[in-house]
Write a protein that holds these residues in place. Sequence first.
Motif, PDB file in Angstrom:
ATOM      1  N   ASN A  73     -38.862 -23.095 110.702  1.00 33.59           N
ATOM      2  CA  ASN A  73     -39.201 -24.324 109.988  1.00 33.59           C
ATOM      3  C   ASN A  73     -39.254 -24.086 108.483  1.00 33.59           C
ATOM      4  O   ASN A  73     -38.768 -24.897 107.691  1.00 33.59           O
ATOM      5  CB  ASN A  73     -40.554 -24.836 110.480  1.00 33.59           C
ATOM      6  N   ASP A  74     -39.832 -22.959 108.085  1.00 33.66           N
ATOM      7  CA  ASP A  74     -39.941 -22.649 106.663  1.00 33.66           C
ATOM      8  C   ASP A  74     -38.567 -22.412 106.051  1.00 33.66           C
ATOM      9  O   ASP A  74     -38.275 -22.859 104.940  1.00 33.66           O
ATOM     10  CB  ASP A  74     -40.823 -21.411 106.481  1.00 33.66           C
ATOM     11  N   LEU A  75     -37.710 -21.698 106.771  1.00 32.99           N
ATOM     12  CA  LEU A  75     -36.368 -21.425 106.263  1.00 32.99           C
ATOM     13  C   LEU A  75     -35.563 -22.705 106.092  1.00 32.99           C
ATOM     14  O   LEU A  75     -34.735 -22.816 105.175  1.00 32.99           O
ATOM     15  CB  LEU A  75     -35.628 -20.477 107.219  1.00 32.99           C
ATOM     16  N   ALA A  76     -35.785 -23.687 106.971  1.00 40.16           N
ATOM     17  CA  ALA A  76     -35.016 -24.929 106.927  1.00 40.16           C
ATOM     18  C   ALA A  76     -35.663 -25.988 106.039  1.00 40.16           C
ATOM     19  O   ALA A  76     -35.237 -27.141 106.049  1.00 40.16           O
ATOM     20  CB  ALA A  76     -34.857 -25.480 108.342  1.00 40.16           C
ATOM     21  N   CYS A  77     -36.678 -25.600 105.257  1.00 39.72           N
ATOM     22  CA  CYS A  77     -37.376 -26.527 104.361  1.00 39.72           C
ATOM     23  C   CYS A  77     -38.065 -27.643 105.119  1.00 39.72           C
ATOM     24  O   CYS A  77     -38.095 -28.801 104.683  1.00 39.72           O
ATOM     25  CB  CYS A  77     -36.403 -27.121 103.337  1.00 39.72           C
ATOM     26  N   GLY A  78     -38.602 -27.309 106.296  1.00 37.32           N
ATOM     27  CA  GLY A  78     -39.386 -28.292 107.029  1.00 37.32           C
ATOM     28  C   GLY A  78     -40.760 -28.468 106.407  1.00 37.32           C
ATOM     29  O   GLY A  78     -41.117 -27.814 105.431  1.00 37.32           O
ATOM     30  N   ASP A  79     -41.538 -29.341 106.984  1.00 36.84           N
ATOM     31  CA  ASP A  79     -42.877 -29.661 106.483  1.00 36.84           C
ATOM     32  C   ASP A  79     -43.863 -28.600 107.000  1.00 36.84           C
ATOM     33  O   ASP A  79     -44.141 -28.537 108.184  1.00 36.84           O
ATOM     34  CB  ASP A  79     -43.270 -31.056 106.982  1.00 36.84           C
TER      35      ASP A  79
END
Length: 376
Positions: A136-142
Motif C-alpha cells: 500500500n505504501d509503495l503504491a501511494c495508498g492511504d
Amino acid sequence: MSAAPEKAVAGRLSFLDRYLAVWILAAMALGLGLGRLVPGLGDALAKVTVTGVSLPIALGLLVMMYPVLAKVRYDRLDTVTRDRRLLLPSLLLNWLVGPALMFALAWLFLPDLPEYRTGLIIVGLARCIAMVIIWNDLACGDREAAAVLVALNSVFQVIAFSALGWFYLSVLPGWLGLEQSGGLGSPLLERSRELGGVSVWEIARSVLIFLGIPLAAGYLTRRIGEKAKGRAWYESKLIPRVGPFALYGLLFTIVILFALQGDAITSQPLDVARIALPLLVYFALMWAGSMALGRSVGLEYPRATTLAFTAAGNNFELAIAVAIATFGATSGQALAGVVGPLIEVPVLIGLVYVALYARRFFTARTPLTEEDPAHV
C-alpha cells in the motif's frame, strides 16, 4: 493525464528504491539458493519460533512494518472510520468474497490434490495484516486507511478464522457433495476441537506480535517525536532515517522465508506450478475487482488502492503456522502455504506498478508530493 509527477518523484528515489522489483526477485533467488545449497539451513532457521513462525521471519516482519506505521498520522484516523464507502466493501471483500473465491479456485484447479487444496483454502482464510502495509505504501495508498483496515482485519481474524476454517474445510464440501478424502479426512477433522479453541489464542498472539508491537512502536514514536520536536522535524528529519528499514526488513524477510523452504520448492517444481496457478488467478481477480469496486463507489485513488491491496493480500505467516501445526512441516498443506508468498510477492509488487499507472483513471486524482511513498 501526464505521468510527469510520477517521473519527477522517481528521479528523486534512491538506488535501492528505484530498483526495488529487482532486489525482491534477487532476495527470492538468494533465499531459494541458500535453502537448496546449505544442508540443514531450513531446519536450523525453523527451530526457534514465535507463534509457529520462524524467529528470523518474525524479526524481519517487525522491522518491515515499524517504519510504515511510524509514518501514519494517527490524528487523521477518524476520517477513515467514518468512511462507509471504504469500510463496508473491505469487510465484504475480505470475509465473504476472498475466502469463497479461494475455496472455488482450489477445488477448480486442484480437484485431485486434496492436501494442496486444503492448504490454499487456509491461505484464503488468513487475511493480510503485515506485508499489505508495504504494498500500500509503495503504491501511494492511504496510510491511515491501511492502518484502520489492517486493525479491522486483525479483530475479525481472531473472531472468525476458526469458524470459517470449520465451515470451508468441513461443512461446505459436504453440502456441495465434494469428496474430502485425503484432504481434511484425518488430521484436521481429528483436531477440529483444537482448531476451534486453541487456535483462537494462537491467532490472537500472532496478531498481537505482528501488528500490535510495530503499531504501538510506530504510534509512540510519532507521539513522542512530534511532542519533542514538532511535526515538521518528525516528517522531514526522523522519517527519512527510519523509512528505509521497511525495505531492508522486507528483503531480509523474503530471503529467510524462501531459505526455509528452498529445497521443497525447487525439488517439486510441477507441484509448485499447480499450486501457483489458482493463486495467480486469485490475486488478479481480487485486486482488479476491489480496485474497480472502490472506483465505482466513489473512492479516490489512495483509498481505492488501499481497498485493493488489503483485499488481495493474505497473512501467509498465519497460514503457514496453522498448516504446520495441524498437518506437519513436511505436509502438502504446509507447502501450499509457502508457495503463497512465493507467488504473492512478485505479483503484488507488479500490481504496485499497475496501481500507479491506474492513477490517471481516477477523476479526483491527488498529485504526488514529496511525502508520497512512491518507491518504484
